[in-house]
Design a protein around this motif. Structure first.
Motif, PDB file in Angstrom:
ATOM      1  N   ARG A 154      10.269   4.329  -9.929  1.00  0.00           N
ATOM      2  CA  ARG A 154      10.471   4.268  -8.485  1.00  0.00           C
ATOM      3  C   ARG A 154       9.269   3.636  -7.790  1.00  0.00           C
ATOM      4  O   ARG A 154       8.216   3.439  -8.385  1.00  0.00           O
ATOM      5  CB  ARG A 154      10.704   5.675  -7.932  1.00  0.00           C
ATOM      6  N   ALA A 155       9.479   3.339  -6.525  1.00  0.00           N
ATOM      7  CA  ALA A 155       8.392   2.799  -5.714  1.00  0.00           C
ATOM      8  C   ALA A 155       7.247   3.795  -5.642  1.00  0.00           C
ATOM      9  O   ALA A 155       7.444   5.011  -5.784  1.00  0.00           O
ATOM     10  CB  ALA A 155       8.902   2.489  -4.314  1.00  0.00           C
ATOM     11  N   MET A 160       7.180   4.135  -0.341  1.00  0.00           N
ATOM     12  CA  MET A 160       8.389   4.829   0.093  1.00  0.00           C
ATOM     13  C   MET A 160       8.167   5.534   1.420  1.00  0.00           C
ATOM     14  O   MET A 160       9.044   5.527   2.306  1.00  0.00           O
ATOM     15  CB  MET A 160       8.815   5.843  -0.967  1.00  0.00           C
ATOM     16  N   GLN A 161       7.007   6.135   1.589  1.00  0.00           N
ATOM     17  CA  GLN A 161       6.716   6.831   2.845  1.00  0.00           C
ATOM     18  C   GLN A 161       6.688   5.855   4.019  1.00  0.00           C
ATOM     19  O   GLN A 161       7.167   6.173   5.112  1.00  0.00           O
ATOM     20  CB  GLN A 161       5.379   7.572   2.747  1.00  0.00           C
ATOM     21  N   VAL A 185       0.657  -2.053   3.178  1.00  0.00           N
ATOM     22  CA  VAL A 185       0.939  -1.121   2.080  1.00  0.00           C
ATOM     23  C   VAL A 185       1.714  -1.793   0.955  1.00  0.00           C
ATOM     24  O   VAL A 185       1.419  -1.592  -0.222  1.00  0.00           O
ATOM     25  CB  VAL A 185       1.710   0.113   2.610  1.00  0.00           C
ATOM     26  N   ILE A 186       2.730  -2.598   1.305  1.00  0.00           N
ATOM     27  CA  ILE A 186       3.580  -3.194   0.269  1.00  0.00           C
ATOM     28  C   ILE A 186       3.132  -4.595  -0.125  1.00  0.00           C
ATOM     29  O   ILE A 186       3.644  -5.167  -1.084  1.00  0.00           O
ATOM     30  CB  ILE A 186       5.067  -3.224   0.694  1.00  0.00           C
ATOM     31  N   GLY A 187       2.175  -5.161   0.605  1.00  0.00           N
ATOM     32  CA  GLY A 187       1.765  -6.533   0.358  1.00  0.00           C
ATOM     33  C   GLY A 187       0.965  -6.729  -0.920  1.00  0.00           C
ATOM     34  O   GLY A 187       0.717  -5.799  -1.683  1.00  0.00           O
ATOM     35  N   SER A 188       0.568  -7.966  -1.153  1.00  0.00           N
ATOM     36  CA  SER A 188      -0.110  -8.352  -2.386  1.00  0.00           C
ATOM     37  C   SER A 188      -1.588  -7.976  -2.368  1.00  0.00           C
ATOM     38  O   SER A 188      -2.357  -8.532  -1.577  1.00  0.00           O
ATOM     39  CB  SER A 188       0.023  -9.860  -2.603  1.00  0.00           C
TER      40      SER A 188
END
Length: 300
Positions: A154-155, A160-161, A185-188
């Protein structure tokens, strides 16, 4: 950017058509909540420079395309529970419906066949296009996407938050700040976005078409879609799978599973890349997509 709007598949779709009209076409399908502007202009320009005509568009329920307000906002937590215990999930529309939107847009433009490139949820939609419309799919490139296999990792918790706490309304500055935090948060991690560029992009997207209610319905479509591995076995189009090795939202196992589920698919992983399309990787990504598409054209 000059965008146009048309009615296709019974809805209004906003799109950009760029490049020589007689060039081979690349259809760019964006991910969850992403407007067509989330495809970097530099990436599109690079594909055009490689000799392709590019079509990018707002999916239904995002940006300036039709919004499904009458469907209401789904209870995503309950949907996740139902999916986990095997109960049916009934979304306002499906990923297959969204795939049909892309094909209807090509119909409007008089385009019979195209190279399909999708990112994240757009990769899932593109997988449906390649499986359901094989005669119209010259090639498939699935970027930072996955198969829906529930056994995959999972992420990361923080990713996810960030998605789960998306505000539906409130102070514009607070919502913009949320989007910037989420992008970080989700970036590279290997290619962090310059602060000024990120601020400018987020603000422009907010002013163009912020619509978190549609994001919830798109997420419901993803949950309802379930495991696509059997569907992926039917794909005959030459396929390239691109995935960041440091993706916190869709771990690299999702890309590996996608490539393993499509006969003959090639997997390209990129160190330092997360769940975005960083400016520093624009040329790398565009070169890979163009080389894949040109290879298909030569083979054909």
């Amino acid at each position: 950017m000059i965008t146009e709007q048309t009615t296709a598949n019974g809805i209004s779709i906003t799109y950009e058509d760029k490049g020589p009209k007689d060039a081979p076409v690349i259809l760019l399908v964006m991910g969850l909540g992403g407007q067509l502007t989330l495809w970097p202009d530099e990436f599109v320009d690079a594909l055009n420079a490689h000799g392709f005509r590019t079509i990018r568009y707002d999916n239904r329920d995002v940006g300036l395309s039709t919004r499904f307000e009458a469907a209401g906002v789904p209870n995503l937590k309950w949907m996740f529970v139902k999916a986990a215990i095997g109960l049916p999930v009934r979304p306002a529309y499906t990923l297959a419906d969204m795939a049909a939107d892309g094909m209807a847009l090509l119909d409007h433009l008089g385009i019979a066949r195209a190279h399909i490139v999708g990112a994240s949820m757009g990769g899932m939609i593109s997988q449906h296009i390649a499986a359901r419309y094989p005669g119209r799919t010259l090639s498939l490139t699935s970027v930072m996407s996955t198969t829906g296999n529930r056994r995959l990792p999972r992420a990361r918790k923080e990713a996810m938050q960030a998605l789960a706490n998306r505000p539906m309304s409130g102070d514009p500055e607070a919502m913009i700040a949320y989007s910037i935090r989420t992008a970080r948060v989700i970036g590279s991690p290997g290619y962090p976005a310059a602060e000024e560029r990120l601020q400018r992009r987020v603000r422009a997207d907010f002013e163009r078409g912020w619509y978190p209610q549609g994001v919830a319905r798109q997420m419901a479509a993803i949950v309802a879609d379930g495991d696509r591995r059997e569907l992926l076995k039917s794909i005959k189009a030459p396929t390239l799978v691109i995935h960041g090795e440091d993706d916190p939202l869709v771990p690299m196992a999702g890309g590996k599973d996608t490539a393993a589920s499509i006969a003959g698919a090639r997997l390209m992983t990129i160190p330092g890349m997360g769940h975005d399309l960083p400016l520093a990787l624009v040329d790398t990504l565009a070169d890979a997509v163009a080389e894949h598409a040109k290879g298909v054209a030569v083979a054909a």
